[in-house]
Scaffold this active site. Structure first.
Site, PDB file in Angstrom:
ATOM      1  N   GLN A   1       0.832  -1.210   0.000  1.00 23.80           N
ATOM      2  CA  GLN A   1       0.000   0.000   0.000  1.00 23.80           C
ATOM      3  C   GLN A   1       0.870   1.265   0.000  1.00 23.80           C
ATOM      4  O   GLN A   1       0.475   2.296   0.542  1.00 23.80           O
ATOM      5  CB  GLN A   1      -0.948  -0.015   1.191  1.00 23.80           C
ATOM      6  CG  GLN A   1      -2.183  -0.895   0.980  1.00 23.80           C
ATOM      7  CD  GLN A   1      -3.069  -0.378  -0.141  1.00 23.80           C
ATOM      8  OE1 GLN A   1      -3.215   0.822  -0.327  1.00 23.80           O
ATOM      9  NE2 GLN A   1      -3.653  -1.278  -0.910  1.00 23.80           N
ATOM     10  N   SER A   2       2.041   1.180  -0.609  1.00 30.37           N
ATOM     11  CA  SER A   2       2.969   2.315  -0.608  1.00 30.37           C
ATOM     12  C   SER A   2       2.373   3.564  -1.275  1.00 30.37           C
ATOM     13  O   SER A   2       1.958   3.515  -2.443  1.00 30.37           O
ATOM     14  CB  SER A   2       4.247   1.902  -1.345  1.00 30.37           C
ATOM     15  OG  SER A   2       5.007   3.047  -1.679  1.00 30.37           O
TER      16      SER A   2
END
Ligand SMILES: *Cc1c(COP(=O)(O)O)cnc(C)c1O
Length: 332
Positions: A77-78
């Site tokens: 989920q960067s």
């Protein structure tokens, strides 16, 4: 601060607002310092958050070098990888993301957006990612070279000597915000994850005459790690851009007491803090970075850590899309 900044790509709707948190303030009691928020969650819609400030400089360098492909890395989920994917699409550059699991957090939030932007995405199990990351990135770079492409590897969070310019620039913007609001904050607080935001802000405050202290709330790793990482980014900046600044009495302040169970793992208290600010101010924090840092800041205020301070500024570094991969959790 009379630095000669390198050229950047203007990718942000500058400047972001600095706003007081008036309703939350009433809950903190009369002794608490005045809390302000720098809305870097409003740097843009799809590029929302802090990474685009660093990428303005990183991508200007990429363009100058004739790069046609960006390779970067981060968690599933960067926010950094999502921002890179969006900017790559906007600038006509190919983007290749190397992400680490868990795979449950795929096809939603940042991962979904990265995929929609056309990025090539590889997901590795945590263990392999940790041990082999550099080799994986270099291998991709070589593969692209064989196809006649010029690929640039952007490090985690775009935190390096070049990325430091982004929050040096933000520190300048903050000085103007402070003048307009007629305040001289004692502390500027941010979440710290790959260190570049804290590095730029710390250096910017060190070089300014106003003397605000920057405090980073770690969301992974410990104080010693971040002390070293922040100093390393600043030293790389100094070496890469031949900057003759005296770093002797520069302070790097890190609080590593609010990481909770680990990176991207939040506690019910942190979810409650996110919900509390949402209800009180209509501002959304994220569970990976800003929720932890803001919770930590409120706890430290309650403990009297900032007693006697007049103003504290929290940098809202974004992360809005990270909330969607958490929608299944029982805390909401
Ligand atoms: C990356 C990130 C941070 C941490 O910034 P670093 O420069 O990596 O330390 C904080 N908040 C959000 C929302 C982020 O995406």
């Amino acid at each position: 601060m009379n630095l000669l900044f390198p050229s950047k790509l203007p990718l942000i709707s500058h400047p972001t607002p600095l706003q007081p948190l008036s309703r939350l303030q009433q809950q903190l009691g009369p002794d608490a310092p005045t809390l302000w928020m720098k809305r870097d969650d409003l740097t843009g819609l799809l590029v929302s958050g802090n990474k685009v400030r660093k990428l303005e400089y990183t991508l200007a360098k990429a363009k100058a070098l004739g790069v046609d492909t960006l390779i970067t890395c981060g968690g599933i989920q960067s926010n950094h990888c999502r921002a890179t994917a969006v900017l790559g699409a906007q600038l006509g550059l190919k983007v290749h993301l190397v992400l680490r699991g868990p795979e449950e957090a795929m096809k939603t939030g940042n991962h979904l957006l990265g995929a929609l932007m056309g990025a090539t995405i590889d997901v590795y199990p945590l263990k392999e990612y940790v041990t082999d990351l550099d080799a994986i990135l270099r291998q991709h770079q070589q593969n692209y070279a064989q196809q006649g492409r010029k690929a640039m590897i952007i490090p985690t969070g775009a935190s390096d000597g070049t990325g430091v310019w982004g929050y040096l620039d933000a520190a300048k913007e903050l000085q103007r915000d402070f003048e307009r609001a007629a305040i001289q904050p004692e502390y500027i607080v941010c979440a710290t994850g790959s260190g570049g935001t804290q590095a730029g802000l710390t250096l910017g405050c060190h070089l300014s005459s106003k003397n605000a202290q920057v405090m980073g709330f770690a969301v992974c790793d410990n104080e010693a790690y971040f002390y070293k990482k922040v100093m390393q980014d600043i030293r790389d900046w100094q070496a890469d851009y031949a900057q003759a600044v005296d770093l002797a009495d520069m302070k790097v302040l890190v609080n590593d007491q609010y990481i909770g169970p680990g990176y991207a793992k939040a506690t019910p208290e942190i979810y409650a803090c996110i919900q509390g600010l949402a209800k009180t101010e209509g501002i959304l924090l994220d569970p990976v970075y800003t929720g932890k840092a803001f919770y930590g800041l409120l706890q430290e205020i309650k403990r009297g850590r900032f007693k006697g301070c007049s103003n504290i500024v929290f940098i809202h570094t974004g992360g809005v899309f990270g909330i969607f991969s958490e929608s299944h959790l029982p805390h909401w």
